[in-house]
Enzyme design. Structure first.
Site, PDB file in Angstrom:
ATOM      1  N   LYS A   1      10.045 -52.447   5.353  1.00  0.00           N
ATOM      2  CA  LYS A   1       9.405 -53.542   4.650  1.00  0.00           C
ATOM      3  C   LYS A   1       7.912 -53.394   4.859  1.00  0.00           C
ATOM      4  O   LYS A   1       7.447 -52.863   5.863  1.00  0.00           O
ATOM      5  CB  LYS A   1       9.902 -54.908   5.132  1.00  0.00           C
ATOM      6  CG  LYS A   1       9.550 -55.314   6.557  1.00  0.00           C
ATOM      7  CD  LYS A   1       8.161 -55.844   6.788  1.00  0.00           C
ATOM      8  CE  LYS A   1       7.836 -57.024   5.923  1.00  0.00           C
ATOM      9  NZ  LYS A   1       6.433 -57.519   6.225  1.00  0.00           N
TER      10      LYS A   1
ATOM     11  N   THR B   1       1.604 -54.328   8.555  1.00  0.00           N
ATOM     12  CA  THR B   1       2.781 -55.175   8.779  1.00  0.00           C
ATOM     13  C   THR B   1       3.940 -54.498   8.114  1.00  0.00           C
ATOM     14  O   THR B   1       4.388 -54.902   7.064  1.00  0.00           O
ATOM     15  CB  THR B   1       2.666 -56.580   8.213  1.00  0.00           C
ATOM     16  OG1 THR B   1       1.567 -57.204   8.774  1.00  0.00           O
ATOM     17  CG2 THR B   1       3.853 -57.433   8.595  1.00  0.00           C
TER      18      THR B   1
ATOM     19  N   GLU C   1       0.643 -56.065  -1.972  1.00  0.00           N
ATOM     20  CA  GLU C   1       0.547 -57.435  -2.461  1.00  0.00           C
ATOM     21  C   GLU C   1      -0.348 -57.509  -3.702  1.00  0.00           C
ATOM     22  O   GLU C   1      -1.514 -57.127  -3.666  1.00  0.00           O
ATOM     23  CB  GLU C   1       0.019 -58.354  -1.368  1.00  0.00           C
ATOM     24  CG  GLU C   1       1.045 -58.589  -0.278  1.00  0.00           C
ATOM     25  CD  GLU C   1       0.518 -59.379   0.901  1.00  0.00           C
ATOM     26  OE1 GLU C   1       1.356 -59.898   1.654  1.00  0.00           O
ATOM     27  OE2 GLU C   1      -0.703 -59.468   1.082  1.00  0.00           O
TER      28      GLU C   1
ATOM     29  N   ASN D   1      -2.649 -64.180  -0.357  1.00  0.00           N
ATOM     30  CA  ASN D   1      -3.131 -64.297   1.031  1.00  0.00           C
ATOM     31  C   ASN D   1      -4.007 -65.515   1.264  1.00  0.00           C
ATOM     32  O   ASN D   1      -4.211 -65.919   2.409  1.00  0.00           O
ATOM     33  CB  ASN D   1      -3.859 -63.012   1.415  1.00  0.00           C
ATOM     34  CG  ASN D   1      -2.887 -61.887   1.673  1.00  0.00           C
ATOM     35  OD1 ASN D   1      -2.222 -61.854   2.687  1.00  0.00           O
ATOM     36  ND2 ASN D   1      -2.775 -60.975   0.717  1.00  0.00           N
TER      37      ASN D   1
ATOM     38  N   THR E   1       0.725 -71.781   3.614  1.00  0.00           N
ATOM     39  CA  THR E   1       0.900 -73.091   2.989  1.00  0.00           C
ATOM     40  C   THR E   1       1.538 -72.995   1.619  1.00  0.00           C
ATOM     41  O   THR E   1       1.781 -74.015   0.979  1.00  0.00           O
ATOM     42  CB  THR E   1      -0.457 -73.804   2.864  1.00  0.00           C
ATOM     43  OG1 THR E   1      -1.369 -72.979   2.118  1.00  0.00           O
ATOM     44  CG2 THR E   1      -1.024 -74.109   4.221  1.00  0.00           C
TER      45      THR E   1
END
Length: 385
Positions: free
Chosen positions: A165, A176, A255, A380, A385
């Site tokens: 991942k 990550t 992303e 990001n 949130t």
């Protein structure tokens, strides 16, 4: 399309589940093991635990959670990582100190251990060597990934496969990203460790999405040995091929990305010099945004190469652009010969490749990344949130 990779390796079973942001995967495989880890000074609790635990050179299982990174969580975080190995050990009937553990998600939050324990107990009975079970495991470890990532390399006498991942906070020295690689080859702990380090250096450590190196990067490789002994060199090449396949998938799924960016540097005095130039070009925001805008501003590639800290003669370099099928020259031995119309056509592809010849030696290296889009900022800017 659903894929089977690690469960094609003899001796490997897996399963997983995802509940909202929180997922858990279990992988059962016994054998010689090695690992590589983030170089970030701030190391997540599972990384701290595994850097010690992997020295034994053997694993029987892996437990992985997503949604919470268990990073910057102090002594409690470390103890929680140990607890996770105990959950897996109890559920699978193995010793906790032979369980690999990894986490991914938000930094600075504590694990929901009751949730992890419940998920672990629900998953364990479903471990299987099947496409469905592996897909559940691969989906469970994702965070902002758009799709699960699998790789399978089948040789005449053995197999190497992996799942990973990774989508953001990806930079050289790993990002990550979590990778779990398996082989049925029989190989010793020392050559396995050396092969994994080399494969990582030539794959995961050459991926840049955003330039941030994570607190949680980990790649674990377990060799079940069920297919018998293989030559170290043959295994090393297969492992590198598998890791490279996974690395390219991470780069393509960056992303907000719309394009895979590949930079091949040839003609370097040393491989490390070629890699340094390739990484510098890949991580350049100017290059990445030009690729997104399909703007043939190729001078940004040469400019980025020039700040990599590697000596070469700028008036001797050659540069090409490719869409993976067609290749167009931009510079030949320092002379500008660019056809900007054809260059723009090449940038209209889902894959954009720059080939840069430094004319300074015979070594080469490739790095992978993606374009930089408005979507990256959206993802990001509101991650927690």
């Amino acid at each position: 399309m659903k894929k089977r990779s690690i469960c094609a390796v003899s001796g490997v079973t897996a399963c997983g589940m995802k509940e909202g942001k929180f997922g858990l995967a279990l992988i059962r495989a016994s054998g010689t093991a090695a690992g590589v880890f983030t170089e970030n000074l701030v190391k997540a609790a599972p990384i701290q635990l595994m850097r010690s635990q992997i020295r034994k050179g053997r694993l029987d299982a892996v437990i992985v959670n997503s949604g919470c990174a268990n990073a910057y969580t102090g002594q409690k975080g470390y103890e929680d990582a140990v607890v996770m190995t105990g959950y897996a050990g109890s559920a699978l009937g193995v010793e906790p100190d032979r369980v690999g553990v990894a986490s991914t998600g938000v930094i600075g939050r504590y694990l929901d251990l009751p949730l992890i324990r419940r998920q672990c107990m629900e998953i364990a009975p479903g471990l299987a060597s099947s496409v469905q079970a592996e897909t559940l495991a691969a989906n469970a470890i994702m965070t902002t990934d758009l799709y699960p990532k699998h790789a399978l390399v089948e040789k005449e006498t053995f197999t190497v496969a992996g799942i990973t991942k990774g989508s953001g906070m990806i930079a050289p020295n790993m990002g990550t990203m979590l990778a779990f690689i398996y082989t049925d080859a029989e190989i010793g702990a020392k050559p396995l460790k050396e092969a994994l380090k080399l494969a990582t250096r030539r794959s995961f450590n050459r991926v840049v999405v955003d330039g941030d190196t994570s607190t949680n990067d980990i790649a674990l490789c377990t060799a079940t040995g069920e297919s018998g002994k293989v030559r170290d060199a043959e295994f090393s090449a297969a492992l590198e091929e598998c890791c490279r396949m996974l690395a390219k998938q991470i780069a393509a799924d960056g992303e907000g990305a719309t394009k895979l960016l590949e930079v091949r540097v040839t003609g370097a005095a040393k491989e490390e010099y070629a890699a340094k130039v390739a990484r510098t070009v890949i991580e350049s925001p100017l290059v990445k945004t030009a690729v997104y805008g399909e703007d043939p501003n190729w001078g940004r590639v040469v400019a980025a190469a020039g700040r990599a800290g590697v000596k070469f003669d700028p008036n001797a370099v050659s540069l090409w652009i490719s869409d993976g099928k067609n290749r167009y020259p931009l510079v030949r031995s320092g002379e500008i010969i660019a056809d900007l119309k054809k260059a723009k056509e090449a940038m209209n592809s889902k894959t954009v490749i720059f080939i840069l010849d430094l004319a300074a030696g015979k070594e080469e290296a490739t790095a992978w990344g993606c374009d930089l889009t408005e979507r990256y900022v959206e993802i990001n800017g509101r991650y927690t949130t």
